[in-house]
Design an enzyme around this catalytic site. Structure first.
Site, PDB file in Angstrom:
ATOM      1  N   CYS A  40       0.836  -1.208   0.000  1.00 44.40           N
ATOM      2  CA  CYS A  40       0.000   0.000   0.000  1.00 44.40           C
ATOM      3  C   CYS A  40       0.863   1.246   0.000  1.00 44.40           C
ATOM      4  CB  CYS A  40      -0.888   0.044   1.257  1.00 44.40           C
ATOM      5  SG  CYS A  40      -1.948  -1.374   1.492  1.00 44.40           S
ATOM      6  N   ASP A 446      26.139  32.375 -16.407  1.00 48.00           N
ATOM      7  CA  ASP A 446      25.001  33.289 -16.460  1.00 48.00           C
ATOM      8  C   ASP A 446      25.308  34.596 -15.722  1.00 48.00           C
ATOM      9  OD1 ASP A 446      21.938  33.450 -17.055  1.00 48.00           O
ATOM     10  OD2 ASP A 446      22.158  34.132 -14.990  1.00 48.00           O
TER      11      ASP A 446
END
Length: 487
Positions: A40, A446
């Protein structure tokens, strides 16, 4: 229980999560009960068994390989996530991506192993060590759980579902269900929820682990949406696509009732559904574990307030790798708005019509590599160097020098792209971050990041790389948070 099958938490944490049905752990481990032979989700509403009868597994595939059957109440197929984030090596992650795309549905394990450059025996050993289940176990569990989702959530014919889930025949499809559930597939149709399928569309749910900043993801896509190809509003993402040579349209929005996205597919053939769903899952990063990502990034004082301010940051992926690569080149040295304008011109001149999606305000498909390899791209107002770079990407895609499949490592992908004219390390890492959904891709050069790191005065690329070492393996998520802070 072998160590590889165990979840990445102590037994005490698993027990507490199970007893409290803590949704944060849903999909991160599975609970198997020795006395019933059933596994489960930790959120299962069934009465909680005694701890001495419990075995914890890291994945549904590991529980299934150990002989446990999936629970009919909590539906393991509805759990968020996949084993991807638990793989320690890039080889296993690449193999899992290919399995999600159906690589073992119609090809042997030897073919999969060859695609990622290892031997079949070595691949089995890696899966056993890292996941506690073989590649074939993972593929079988994926087919079974996806088929059960289609049975419950759609009105597709049972025979069609067999093919859509990757079964070679209806006989094998039936046998798999009888072995796993003790009942044939048709029995699930008698108890299913109202089907969310019409003649025009198939609707499926894509569960995620909260928090999930869907609004921010839509805003990111909205700023970059190409007219005619994509439409993004405050609640929904729509776009035209090509799947297995057939035009289709997808819509994605948030479910109002549960922690899940809703995917509506118009026009796709049933056999393509499995790979299509896998692509959308990656595009919207629904399998991410925000708890693990936040725990890592909160360790940096620079990122801590950003993680707190924007919980549930996701990595915006891309529907098509080639398309994203072209758009990345279009965006070099220009604003997001200017890149979008150039992309719209490219589609107007070289795209193809998609009349089936015109009713939704779309109607165009992004141009293919064969179209752009010889196209006059300068005519859209693009400098010659960048037009040359796009043609080079298109030609390299056609002749196989570059690809956007999951079998390649970040290092190899960046090296192949950077070998093309006009593609530097920044562009290659940006493409890897979005086209390949590489969580550790990092465009260190960047300028925005380097300015943020230096309080307005850019630090060196080497200094940026050093600073980001502590963010591994989630550097791409850190990039998204820092870009948001600079907007």
């Amino acid at each position: 229980m072998e160590p590889a099958t165990a979840p990445p938490f102590s037994a005490a944490i698993c027990q507490q999560a199970r007893l409290t049905r803590d949704a944060r752990f849903d999909g991160l481990f599975f609970t198997a009960v020795r006395t019933t032979g059933i596994y489960c989700r930790p959120v299962c509403p069934a009465p909680t068994p005694h701890e001495r009868n419990i075995v914890y597994f890291s994945s549904a595939a590991a529980a299934s390989a150990a002989g446990f059957r999936p629970c009919l109440r909590c539906r393991p197929e509805a759990a968020p996530g996949s084993p991807l984030h638990r793989a320690r090596s890039e080889l296993v992650r690449a193999a899992l991506r290919l399995i999600e795309d159906g690589a073992l549905d119609d090809a042997p394990l030897a073919t999969l192993a060859a695609r990622i450059g290892v031997g079949e025996r070595h691949l089995r050993r890696l899966f056993a060590e890292e996941l506690g289940a073989s590649p074939l176990d993972v593929a079988a569990t994926r087919r079974l759980l996806f088929a059960k989702q289609l049975l419950i959530e759609t009105a597709m014919p049972v025979t069609t579902i067999a093919g859509a889930a990757g079964y070679a025949s209806v006989r094998r499809f039936n046998a798999a269900f009888v072995a796993a559930y003790g009942r044939p597939p048709r029995d699930f149709r008698r108890t299913r929820q109202p089907a969310r399928t019409t003649a025009a569309a198939i609707e499926l749910t894509l569960p995620y682990r909260p928090p999930y900043d869907f609004r921010a993801l839509l805003a990111f896509y909205a700023r970059r949406a190409i007219p005619g190809v994509e439409i993004v509003d405050a609640s929904t993402y729509r776009r035209s696509v090509i799947v297995d040579g057939r035009s289709a349209m997808i819509e994605v929005d948030a479910s109002p009732h549960r922690d899940a996205l809703r995917l509506r597919v118009h026009g796709a053939a049933a056999p393509a559904l499995g790979a299509l769903v896998a692509r959308v899952r990656r595009m919207f990063d629904v399998d991410a574990d925000p708890r693990a990502i936040a725990a890592k990034l909160r360790g940096d004082a620079w990122l801590r307030p950003l993680v707190k301010r924007w919980p549930g940051q996701r990595l915006p992926g891309a529907w098509d790798g080639f398309e994203l690569a072209v758009r990345a080149v279009l965006g070099q040295q220009v604003s997001v708005g200017a890149a979008r304008t150039l992309a719209a011109r490219l589609v107007q001149r070289h795209g193809t019509a998609h009349p089936e999606s015109a009713a939704f305000g779309l109607g165009a498909l992004f141009p293919s590599p064969s179209t752009l390899a010889e196209a006059d791209i300068e005519a859209i107002g693009l400098p010659r160097a960048r037009a040359t770079a796009i043609r080079a990407i298109a030609q390299a895609t056609l002749d196989g020098r570059i690809g956007f499949g999951a079998e390649q490592t970040l290092t190899d992908f960046v090296a192949r792209l950077a070998a093309l004219p006009g593609i530097g390390a920044w562009t290659a890492h940006y493409i890897a971050m979005r086209a390949l959904s590489q969580p550790d891709a990092f465009p260190a050069g960047d300028l925005v990041l380097r300015k943020l790191a230096g309080d307005g005065k850019p630090v060196s690329e080497r200094a940026m790389e050093t600073r980001a070492e502590a963010w591994r393996p989630w550097r791409a998520y850190a990039v998204m948070l820092l870009w948001r802070s600079a907007a």
